[in-house]
Design an enzyme around this catalytic site. Structure first.
Site, PDB file in Angstrom:
ATOM      1  N   LYS A  27       0.968  -1.114   0.027  1.00  0.00           N
ATOM      2  CA  LYS A  27      -0.001   0.107  -0.038  1.00  0.00           C
ATOM      3  C   LYS A  27       0.724   1.296   0.130  1.00  0.00           C
ATOM      4  O   LYS A  27       2.096   1.185   0.549  1.00  0.00           O
ATOM      5  CB  LYS A  27      -0.884   0.153   1.321  1.00  0.00           C
ATOM      6  CG  LYS A  27      -0.198   0.036   2.606  1.00  0.00           C
ATOM      7  CD  LYS A  27       0.262   1.422   3.080  1.00  0.00           C
ATOM      8  CE  LYS A  27       0.956   1.376   4.397  1.00  0.00           C
ATOM      9  NZ  LYS A  27       1.828   2.361   4.705  1.00  0.00           N
ATOM     10  N   ASP A 157      -2.504  -1.604  10.140  1.00  0.00           N
ATOM     11  CA  ASP A 157      -2.640  -1.684   8.752  1.00  0.00           C
ATOM     12  C   ASP A 157      -2.948  -3.097   8.177  1.00  0.00           C
ATOM     13  O   ASP A 157      -3.284  -3.366   6.899  1.00  0.00           O
ATOM     14  CB  ASP A 157      -1.124  -1.514   7.919  1.00  0.00           C
ATOM     15  CG  ASP A 157      -0.692  -0.065   7.839  1.00  0.00           C
ATOM     16  OD1 ASP A 157      -1.536   1.060   8.651  1.00  0.00           O
ATOM     17  OD2 ASP A 157       0.588   0.171   8.024  1.00  0.00           O
TER      18      ASP A 157
HETATM   19  O1  C5P Z   1      -0.408  -1.259  14.847  1.00  0.00           O
HETATM   20  P1  C5P Z   1       0.984  -1.240  14.523  1.00  0.00           P
HETATM   21  O2  C5P Z   1       1.465  -2.383  15.227  1.00  0.00           O
HETATM   22  O3  C5P Z   1       1.349  -1.490  13.000  1.00  0.00           O
HETATM   23  O4  C5P Z   1       2.046  -0.116  15.008  1.00  0.00           O
HETATM   24  C1  C5P Z   1       3.248  -0.251  15.241  1.00  0.00           C
HETATM   25  C2  C5P Z   1       3.544   0.983  16.088  1.00  0.00           C
HETATM   26  O5  C5P Z   1       3.384   2.255  15.257  1.00  0.00           O
HETATM   27  C3  C5P Z   1       2.726   1.302  17.241  1.00  0.00           C
HETATM   28  O6  C5P Z   1       2.945   0.753  18.382  1.00  0.00           O
HETATM   29  C4  C5P Z   1       2.826   2.936  17.322  1.00  0.00           C
HETATM   30  O7  C5P Z   1       4.267   3.160  17.960  1.00  0.00           O
HETATM   31  C5  C5P Z   1       2.768   3.283  16.084  1.00  0.00           C
HETATM   32  N1  C5P Z   1       1.476   3.599  15.504  1.00  0.00           N
HETATM   33  C6  C5P Z   1       0.781   5.056  16.150  1.00  0.00           C
HETATM   34  N2  C5P Z   1      -0.210   5.418  15.730  1.00  0.00           N
HETATM   35  C7  C5P Z   1      -0.991   4.566  14.716  1.00  0.00           C
HETATM   36  C8  C5P Z   1      -0.411   3.269  14.158  1.00  0.00           C
HETATM   37  C9  C5P Z   1       0.648   2.989  14.585  1.00  0.00           C
HETATM   38  O8  C5P Z   1       1.611   5.469  16.816  1.00  0.00           O
HETATM   39  N3  C5P Z   1      -2.091   4.812  14.496  1.00  0.00           N
END
Ligand code: C5P
Length: 328
Positions: A27, A157
């Site tokens: 993406k 994601d």
């Molecule tokens: O959801 P995911 O595991 O991909 O997120 C990885 C990290 O990215 C989270 O731990 C956070 O630090 C950051 N993040 C965030 N806000 C979001 C998505 C991700 O701060 N909406």
């Protein structure tokens, strides 16, 4: 080879499915508006996802009972893909097995084309792919809503990797509304040497906001909203209009951590791209082109520029996770 009726295909039955391959797209975020830091460590987003035709292929095959899941990986930079239980694809397998009370005895093989730690949701794509592949392999026929729920528990994601196309992600990016797209957009993706950690880029975004004196908390940063002009450009399938409205609130943070990205962005613009931006948390840079010929020219120029490790052309929107093969 044949496609079985997955309602009856069980790995312990005669005629059981022995191997399933799912294709999953990368993406690019055509808009990534980042709100303030929430108490839970995430940020509210207005995240306009577009799936593009750079794909990983995830194949699952049964292993011996009680052996548990394992993962292997082929393709560029796979030395940076974790092969232990922390791999998001294995966590997806575990989550689905737990939901159905099944022992997660599968070998997951990931054939990677999506840049590793590149801001193109490669790890999320592999998780969505493994989830769908195991659902077919095990014949568990999990309802779509439940699959999306498991995806959301795995990462912000991951739901989008399952559905593909184009969608607006609210919340931390996992609450999706499909978006209409009126045409095909031509892109070039410049792959950087090395990756960037997503949490580190969000932290840098917060740090830059603090430095600017605006504050980084939920009360300090305006609620992120999708751009009506950008959504209209997507609906119209108009590349010039889309180019004028691309935006990524994480871009300054990614460039702050990896200043050489400015050279990559400039090289693509000099080669005739309509617009350039960092993809998600980076470090992959995305270039929107007028048409397929212009995209090919930009890719050639980027490869010659010495500002990136590789450059790939791809179009979007692309379909979400798709079962390509189920062998019996
Ligand atoms: O959801 P995911 O595991 O991909 O997120 C990885 C990290 O990215 C989270 O731990 C956070 O630090 C950051 N993040 C965030 N806000 C979001 C998505 C991700 O701060 N909406």
């Amino acid at each position: 080879m044949s496609t079985p009726d997955t309602s009856t295909a069980r790995t312990d039955a005669p005629g059981a499915t022995t191997s399933v391959t799912v294709r999953v797209p990368a993406k690019v975020n055509v808009q990534l508006a980042v709100g303030g830091l929430r108490p839970d460590g995430f940020h509210d987003l207005a995240n306009v996802f577009l799936a593009v035709g750079l794909y990983d292929h995830v194949t699952v095959t049964p292993t011996a009972p009680t052996e548990g899941p394992r993962v292997t990986c082929s393709g560029p930079d796979t030395d940076r893909v974790p092969l232990d239980r922390s791999n998001l694809a294995l966590r997806a397998v575990d989550a689905l097995a737990l939901r159905h009370g099944i022992s997660p005895d599968v070998h997951v093989h990931i054939d990677k084309d999506i840049p590793v730690a590149g801001g193109m949701a490669g790890g999320s794509a592999d998780a969505a792919g493994a989830l769908l592949a195991c659902d077919v392999l095990w014949g568990t026929r999990t309802p779509r809503e439940e699959l999306l729920d498991i995806c959301a528990g795995l990462g912000s994601d991951v739901p989008f990797s399952l559905v593909g196309g184009a969608a607006l992600g609210r919340g931390r990016g996992e609450v999706l509304t499909p978006l209409e797209v009126g045409g095909t957009f031509h892109w070039v993706f410049a792959v950087a040497e090395g990756g960037l950690s997503t949490p580190a880029v969000y932290r840098e975004c917060d740090r830059l906001r603090e430095c600017r004196g605006t504050g980084a908390g939920v009360g300090d940063v305006p609620e992120p909203e999708p751009s009506p002009a950008l959504l209209a450009a997507l609906r119209a399938g108009d590349a010039s209009l889309l180019a004028a409205h691309l935006s990524n609130d994480l871009q300054s943070a990614a460039v702050s951590l990896l200043p050489s990205l400015d050279d990559t962005l400039a090289a693509g613009m000099a080669a005739g791209a309509l617009a350039a931006l960092v993809s998600g948390s980076g470090p992959t840079c995305a270039f929107l082109a007028e048409d397929a010929t212009a995209a090919s020219d930009v890719a050639v120029a980027l490869r010659a520029s010495g500002t990136c490790r590789a450059a790939h052309t791809a179009t979007g929107p692309a379909p979400g996770a798709t079962v390509l093969r189920a062998e019996v």
